[in-house]
Design a protein around this motif. Structure first.
Motif, PDB file in Angstrom:
ATOM      1  N   LEU A   1      66.292   9.226 -22.769  1.00  0.00           N
ATOM      2  CA  LEU A   1      65.494   9.331 -24.228  1.00  0.00           C
ATOM      3  C   LEU A   1      64.873  10.243 -24.566  1.00  0.00           C
ATOM      4  O   LEU A   1      65.211  10.721 -25.808  1.00  0.00           O
ATOM      5  CB  LEU A   1      64.818   8.315 -23.090  1.00  0.00           C
ATOM      6  N   ARG A   2      64.520  11.232 -23.880  1.00  0.00           N
ATOM      7  CA  ARG A   2      63.971  12.795 -24.799  1.00  0.00           C
ATOM      8  C   ARG A   2      65.566  13.524 -25.496  1.00  0.00           C
ATOM      9  O   ARG A   2      64.774  13.877 -26.695  1.00  0.00           O
ATOM     10  CB  ARG A   2      63.550  13.148 -23.667  1.00  0.00           C
ATOM     11  N   ARG A   3      66.127  13.624 -24.581  1.00  0.00           N
ATOM     12  CA  ARG A   3      67.114  13.578 -24.960  1.00  0.00           C
ATOM     13  C   ARG A   3      67.550  13.020 -27.226  1.00  0.00           C
ATOM     14  O   ARG A   3      67.890  13.446 -27.706  1.00  0.00           O
ATOM     15  CB  ARG A   3      68.353  14.178 -25.081  1.00  0.00           C
ATOM     16  N   LEU A   4      68.129  11.538 -26.830  1.00  0.00           N
ATOM     17  CA  LEU A   4      68.309  10.965 -28.002  1.00  0.00           C
ATOM     18  C   LEU A   4      67.294  11.429 -29.030  1.00  0.00           C
ATOM     19  O   LEU A   4      67.482  11.119 -30.122  1.00  0.00           O
ATOM     20  CB  LEU A   4      68.316   9.406 -27.666  1.00  0.00           C
ATOM     21  N   VAL A   5      65.732  11.107 -28.546  1.00  0.00           N
ATOM     22  CA  VAL A   5      64.490  11.315 -29.802  1.00  0.00           C
ATOM     23  C   VAL A   5      64.729  12.837 -30.200  1.00  0.00           C
ATOM     24  O   VAL A   5      64.699  12.762 -31.034  1.00  0.00           O
ATOM     25  CB  VAL A   5      63.499  10.897 -29.163  1.00  0.00           C
ATOM     26  N   ALA A   6      64.614  13.909 -29.082  1.00  0.00           N
ATOM     27  CA  ALA A   6      65.097  15.106 -29.533  1.00  0.00           C
ATOM     28  C   ALA A   6      66.070  15.677 -30.799  1.00  0.00           C
ATOM     29  O   ALA A   6      66.297  15.964 -31.629  1.00  0.00           O
ATOM     30  CB  ALA A   6      64.979  15.900 -28.365  1.00  0.00           C
ATOM     31  N   GLU A   7      67.540  15.260 -30.431  1.00  0.00           N
ATOM     32  CA  GLU A   7      68.542  15.503 -31.120  1.00  0.00           C
ATOM     33  C   GLU A   7      68.683  14.365 -32.542  1.00  0.00           C
ATOM     34  O   GLU A   7      69.166  14.818 -33.569  1.00  0.00           O
ATOM     35  CB  GLU A   7      69.792  15.113 -30.225  1.00  0.00           C
ATOM     36  N   ALA A   8      68.493  13.222 -32.224  1.00  0.00           N
ATOM     37  CA  ALA A   8      67.853  12.836 -33.639  1.00  0.00           C
ATOM     38  C   ALA A   8      67.505  12.418 -34.269  1.00  0.00           C
ATOM     39  O   ALA A   8      67.403  12.507 -35.955  1.00  0.00           O
ATOM     40  CB  ALA A   8      67.942  10.950 -32.716  1.00  0.00           C
ATOM     41  N   ARG A   9      65.736  13.506 -34.125  1.00  0.00           N
ATOM     42  CA  ARG A   9      65.128  13.889 -34.821  1.00  0.00           C
ATOM     43  C   ARG A   9      65.857  15.155 -35.779  1.00  0.00           C
ATOM     44  O   ARG A   9      65.219  14.977 -36.927  1.00  0.00           O
ATOM     45  CB  ARG A   9      63.817  14.596 -33.771  1.00  0.00           C
TER      46      ARG A   9
END
Length: 238
Positions: free
Chosen positions: A90-98
């Motif tokens: 979840l953290r990687r998804l939000v960070a990389e999508a951001r």
């Protein structure tokens, strides 16, 4: 706008009060997103870990408020949590999508349907190798796409959420009633219609009281019952 916001419990200074982005307290947003309030609060920086993203609303007197795009993002992440995906993903998804979409709320961005799908599948493949996940169970079309179909976009960002589907009469629109769930034609809060239905036990009578279509009352009652059922499941899982 200020008085209504204060009645809802989110204290926002006059000079910083946002227009048309919705106002939700953590318990209310958690209920709408199907999350535990403590979990949502942690995501927004109310714990030891860094926040997953910055809220659209300022923190005032240590109270966290959410805007509409915060709610949309929390709802999609909540679905990933319910599917059992690891918090690291979840953290990687939000960070990389951001970084990719250049917005604090990438899951509410229109391009998340396409660019976000590719990113999600890449991250999922990495997780699959580590945890031997069944890719079919966690596929984008199964886990995320159903949530995106109920969103309406204006420009690049989500502008409305139709929680029962876009062919129904319940909507969350940050430009109406501070983003609270309302009957889409009349604007009457779904909670109000539901409360009166509990009192009178008749869709037709409630429709007459508020001079709305009976279908609006039926959809509002179904929505509120769905929230109550989801909330009880969340509590049992706590």
């Amino acid at each position: 706008m200020g008085d209504a916001a204060e009645r809802k419990g989110v204290q926002v200074p006059l000079r910083t009060r946002p227009l048309n982005i919705g106002i939700y307290e953590v318990p209310e947003a958690a209920r709408l997103a199907g999350l535990k309030p403590a979990q949502l609060r942690r995501w927004l920086g109310g714990g030891e870990a860094p926040p997953l993203w910055r809220s659209e609303l300022p923190v005032v007197e240590e109270r966290i408020g959410l805007g509409f795009h915060d709610l949309v993002q929390a709802r999609i992440l909540g679905e990933l949590v319910r599917q059992g995906l690891h918090p690291r993903l979840l953290r990687r998804l939000v960070a990389e999508a951001r970084d990719m979409l250049r917005t604090e709320h990438p899951l509410a961005h229109a391009r998340f349907r396409t660019d976000g799908k590719r990113l999600y599948l890449e991250l999922l493949e990495e997780e699959r190798r580590i945890y031997d996940l069944d890719r079919r169970q966690y596929g984008f079309h199964r886990v995320i796409e159903p949530s995106l179909k109920s969103l309406e976009y204006h420009g690049e960002m989500a502008s409305r959420w139709w929680p029962l589907g876009r062919n129904t009469l319940v909507v969350l629109d940050p430009e109406r009633a501070f983003g609270k769930p309302v009957a889409s034609e009349s604007g009457v809060p779904t909670a109000t219609l539901f409360e009166q239905y509990v009192v009178h036990g008749s869709y037709r009578r409630v429709a007459r009281i508020f001079d709305v279509r009976e279908r609006e009352v039926r959809d509002a009652v179904r929505f509120e019952k769905t929230l109550a059922d989801r909330g009880s499941r969340t509590l049992r899982a706590a």
